[in-house]
Design a protein around this motif. Sequence first.
Motif, PDB file in Angstrom:
ATOM      1  N   PRO A 199       0.923  -1.175   0.029  1.00  0.00           N
ATOM      2  CA  PRO A 199       0.102  -0.070  -0.030  1.00  0.00           C
ATOM      3  C   PRO A 199       0.837   1.201   0.111  1.00  0.00           C
ATOM      4  CG  PRO A 199      -0.234  -1.301   1.951  1.00  0.00           C
ATOM      5  CD  PRO A 199       0.326  -2.097   1.321  1.00  0.00           C
ATOM      6  N   LYS A 200       0.410   2.350  -0.446  1.00  0.00           N
ATOM      7  CA  LYS A 200       0.774   3.675  -0.634  1.00  0.00           C
ATOM      8  C   LYS A 200       1.425   4.325   0.624  1.00  0.00           C
ATOM      9  CE  LYS A 200      -0.842   6.708  -3.335  1.00  0.00           C
ATOM     10  NZ  LYS A 200      -1.586   7.964  -4.187  1.00  0.00           N
ATOM     11  N   ASN A 205      -3.606  11.653 -12.619  1.00  0.00           N
ATOM     12  CA  ASN A 205      -4.120  10.426 -11.821  1.00  0.00           C
ATOM     13  C   ASN A 205      -4.814   9.391 -13.001  1.00  0.00           C
ATOM     14  OD1 ASN A 205      -4.672   8.493 -10.244  1.00  0.00           O
ATOM     15  ND2 ASN A 205      -5.497   9.680  -8.664  1.00  0.00           N
ATOM     16  N   GLN A 259      -4.313   6.264 -14.412  1.00  0.00           N
ATOM     17  CA  GLN A 259      -4.515   4.732 -13.844  1.00  0.00           C
ATOM     18  C   GLN A 259      -3.862   4.605 -12.475  1.00  0.00           C
ATOM     19  OE1 GLN A 259      -3.174   2.576 -16.928  1.00  0.00           O
ATOM     20  NE2 GLN A 259      -5.037   2.634 -18.243  1.00  0.00           N
ATOM     21  N   GLY A 260      -4.069   5.478 -11.822  1.00  0.00           N
ATOM     22  CA  GLY A 260      -3.369   5.503 -10.442  1.00  0.00           C
ATOM     23  C   GLY A 260      -2.270   6.452 -10.361  1.00  0.00           C
ATOM     24  N   PHE A 300       1.384   3.306  -8.685  1.00  0.00           N
ATOM     25  CA  PHE A 300       0.434   2.805  -8.058  1.00  0.00           C
ATOM     26  C   PHE A 300      -0.923   2.654  -8.829  1.00  0.00           C
ATOM     27  CE2 PHE A 300       2.684   5.443  -5.087  1.00  0.00           C
ATOM     28  CZ  PHE A 300       3.068   4.498  -4.281  1.00  0.00           C
ATOM     29  N   ASP A 301      -1.542   1.453  -8.360  1.00  0.00           N
ATOM     30  CA  ASP A 301      -3.043   1.038  -9.263  1.00  0.00           C
ATOM     31  C   ASP A 301      -3.974   2.103  -8.487  1.00  0.00           C
ATOM     32  OD1 ASP A 301      -3.451   0.018  -6.826  1.00  0.00           O
ATOM     33  OD2 ASP A 301      -3.356  -1.829  -7.706  1.00  0.00           O
ATOM     34  N   GLN A 302      -5.024   1.739  -9.079  1.00  0.00           N
ATOM     35  CA  GLN A 302      -6.346   2.640  -8.704  1.00  0.00           C
ATOM     36  C   GLN A 302      -6.750   2.444  -7.216  1.00  0.00           C
ATOM     37  OE1 GLN A 302      -9.276   1.958 -11.832  1.00  0.00           O
ATOM     38  NE2 GLN A 302      -8.596   3.531 -12.870  1.00  0.00           N
ATOM     39  N   ASN A 303      -6.252   1.291  -6.486  1.00  0.00           N
ATOM     40  CA  ASN A 303      -6.536   0.915  -5.497  1.00  0.00           C
ATOM     41  C   ASN A 303      -5.345   1.436  -4.346  1.00  0.00           C
ATOM     42  OD1 ASN A 303      -9.045  -0.316  -5.984  1.00  0.00           O
ATOM     43  ND2 ASN A 303      -7.841  -2.248  -6.475  1.00  0.00           N
ATOM     44  N   ASP A 304      -4.574   2.362  -5.066  1.00  0.00           N
ATOM     45  CA  ASP A 304      -3.337   2.718  -4.158  1.00  0.00           C
ATOM     46  C   ASP A 304      -2.316   1.533  -3.746  1.00  0.00           C
ATOM     47  OD1 ASP A 304      -3.746   5.218  -4.549  1.00  0.00           O
ATOM     48  OD2 ASP A 304      -4.780   5.739  -2.618  1.00  0.00           O
ATOM     49  N   GLN A 305      -2.059   0.443  -4.341  1.00  0.00           N
ATOM     50  CA  GLN A 305      -1.128  -0.512  -4.267  1.00  0.00           C
ATOM     51  C   GLN A 305      -0.058  -0.194  -5.360  1.00  0.00           C
ATOM     52  OE1 GLN A 305      -1.878  -3.216  -2.067  1.00  0.00           O
ATOM     53  NE2 GLN A 305      -3.655  -1.959  -1.267  1.00  0.00           N
TER      54      GLN A 305
END
Length: 168
Positions: free
Chosen positions: A48-49, A66, A68-69, A99-104
């Motif tokens: 995670p971010k 922002n 795709q992340g 990061f992806d859209q889930n902040d991973q």
Amino acid sequence: MRRILAFSSRLLLPAAMALTVAACSSNIAHRGYLAKPGAFGQVREGMPKSEVEGILGSPSTTASVNYQGDSYYYISSTTEQTAFLNPKEVERQVIAIRFDQNDQVASLGQYGLEDGKIVDINSRTTPTKGRELTMLQQLFGNIGKPGPGGAIVPGRTPGSTGPGKSGP
């Protein structure tokens, strides 16, 4: 008196040599993000971010779009300057964490000075009338040329019609 001159010359020469060597030594400057050793090795995909920020701290910059992340960029550079010469960048390191859209963490990238490209933002020039004159052309360009009164003739005064004659 001779002893004083001999003593001072023995001290003066080594001092002058030391100053010369000191003036030619290079000055190294580190700028930007300075990471702890092994910090980037702790970052893994899927993290995670908030954990990335806990390990690496605040990034040098982030992506402004922002799409795709989000993206974090950690940028550091090392410059070297010798005496009065312009500084030269000898090392650059850019760590890109996407990061992806889930902040991973989706991906990691590490780039160096050799990966950089020089981008010429504006190579166009505006045409101007005339020509560019060098400093010497500007200073000496009018020597031997006539002024507003006409040609240069020995014995002629401005406004006269010939040598020794005065004008109307």
